[in-house]
Every structure is written in structure tokens, then in C-alpha cells.
Design a protein around this motif. Structure first.
Motif, PDB file in Angstrom:
ATOM      1  N   UNK A  26       0.840  -1.198   0.000  1.00 21.18           N
ATOM      2  CA  UNK A  26       0.000   0.000   0.000  1.00 21.18           C
ATOM      3  C   UNK A  26       0.874   1.246   0.000  1.00 21.18           C
ATOM      4  N   UNK A  27       1.856   1.290   0.876  1.00 24.72           N
ATOM      5  CA  UNK A  27       2.721   2.470   0.969  1.00 24.72           C
ATOM      6  C   UNK A  27       3.480   2.715  -0.333  1.00 24.72           C
ATOM      7  N   UNK A  28       4.000   1.651  -0.923  1.00 24.84           N
ATOM      8  CA  UNK A  28       4.737   1.797  -2.171  1.00 24.84           C
ATOM      9  C   UNK A  28       3.876   2.303  -3.307  1.00 24.84           C
ATOM     10  N   UNK A  29       2.689   1.743  -3.445  1.00 28.42           N
ATOM     11  CA  UNK A  29       1.793   2.175  -4.522  1.00 28.42           C
ATOM     12  C   UNK A  29       1.195   3.549  -4.250  1.00 28.42           C
ATOM     13  N   UNK A  30       0.985   3.881  -2.987  1.00 28.47           N
ATOM     14  CA  UNK A  30       0.513   5.219  -2.620  1.00 28.47           C
ATOM     15  C   UNK A  30       1.558   6.252  -3.043  1.00 28.47           C
ATOM     16  N   UNK A  31       2.813   5.981  -2.715  1.00 30.88           N
ATOM     17  CA  UNK A  31       3.900   6.883  -3.099  1.00 30.88           C
ATOM     18  C   UNK A  31       4.024   6.960  -4.620  1.00 30.88           C
ATOM     19  N   UNK A  32       3.834   5.833  -5.299  1.00 26.94           N
ATOM     20  CA  UNK A  32       3.886   5.809  -6.754  1.00 26.94           C
ATOM     21  C   UNK A  32       2.792   6.705  -7.337  1.00 26.94           C
ATOM     22  N   UNK A  33       1.587   6.640  -6.770  1.00 26.81           N
ATOM     23  CA  UNK A  33       0.492   7.494  -7.232  1.00 26.81           C
ATOM     24  C   UNK A  33       0.840   8.972  -7.053  1.00 26.81           C
ATOM     25  N   UNK A  34       1.409   9.316  -5.913  1.00 24.66           N
ATOM     26  CA  UNK A  34       1.814  10.712  -5.696  1.00 24.66           C
ATOM     27  C   UNK A  34       2.878  11.130  -6.695  1.00 24.66           C
ATOM     28  N   UNK A  35       3.804  10.239  -6.988  1.00 28.70           N
ATOM     29  CA  UNK A  35       4.841  10.532  -7.975  1.00 28.70           C
ATOM     30  C   UNK A  35       4.266  10.741  -9.363  1.00 28.70           C
ATOM     31  N   UNK A  36       3.271   9.940  -9.722  1.00 27.57           N
ATOM     32  CA  UNK A  36       2.609  10.109 -11.017  1.00 27.57           C
ATOM     33  C   UNK A  36       1.974  11.489 -11.088  1.00 27.57           C
ATOM     34  N   UNK A  37       1.317  11.894 -10.013  1.00 28.54           N
ATOM     35  CA  UNK A  37       0.665  13.204 -10.002  1.00 28.54           C
ATOM     36  C   UNK A  37       1.684  14.334 -10.068  1.00 28.54           C
ATOM     37  N   UNK A  38       2.758  14.206  -9.318  1.00 31.66           N
ATOM     38  CA  UNK A  38       3.790  15.246  -9.346  1.00 31.66           C
ATOM     39  C   UNK A  38       4.425  15.343 -10.724  1.00 31.66           C
ATOM     40  N   UNK A  39       4.759  14.199 -11.310  1.00 28.85           N
ATOM     41  CA  UNK A  39       5.339  14.191 -12.649  1.00 28.85           C
ATOM     42  C   UNK A  39       4.365  14.709 -13.690  1.00 28.85           C
ATOM     43  N   UNK A  40       3.107  14.320 -13.540  1.00 34.40           N
ATOM     44  CA  UNK A  40       2.087  14.795 -14.468  1.00 34.40           C
ATOM     45  C   UNK A  40       1.922  16.296 -14.427  1.00 34.40           C
ATOM     46  N   UNK A  41       1.973  16.862 -13.221  1.00 28.05           N
ATOM     47  CA  UNK A  41       1.890  18.326 -13.084  1.00 28.05           C
ATOM     48  C   UNK A  41       3.118  18.995 -13.696  1.00 28.05           C
TER      49      UNK A  41
END
Length: 77
Positions: A26-41
């Protein structure tokens, strides 16, 4: 939101929504989701409003996950 970003984010989100997700997964995929959003922005594939909405969804998923974990720990084995 760019369709490719949406597809990758949806795939990552699906990995944290199951009932049998370990805390580490959960923690790894949660962080991955945040990274996707940051990169997307950063690259213009996600607007700030879309990122804020997705972050709110992640916070809700994290709260739900925490509740499920507490219930799981309190159930007799």
C-alpha cells in the motif's frame, strides 16, 4: 488529464484498493500514485485542480485502508 497519465494512475490505484494489500505494498503504490501526479503536473499532463482532486481521493483511500487494518487487527483469529 492526459489519457496515458490517467491509465497509469488508474492501474496504480487499483493496486491499493484491494482488501488483501499489505502495508508495504500500500505504501509503495501510494507513493507511486503521488509521484505520477507530481510528474504529471511537472510535464503538463495533469492540471493542479486534477492533481488536488486525485490527492483527495488518495487521502480517502489511505483513511479507508487504515480503518480496514484496525478492524482486521481487532477481529479474533
Amino acid at each position: 488529464m492526459d489519457a496515458r497519465v490517467r491509465r497509469v494512475l488508474d492501474e496504480a490505484l487499483s493496486k491499493i484498493q484491494g482488501t488483501d494489500v499489505s502495508p508495504a505494498a500500500f505504501a509503495g503504490n501510494y507513493a507511486f500514485c503521488l509521484g505520477i501526479l507530481m510528474g504529471g503536473c511537472a510535464c503538463g499532463g495533469v492540471s493542479e485542480d486534477e492533481a488536488n482532486e486525485e490527492r483527495a481521493n488518495l487521502i480517502a483511500l489511505a483513511a479507508l485502508y487504515e480503518v480496514r487494518q484496525k478492524i482486521k487487527l481487532s477481529l479474533p483469529s
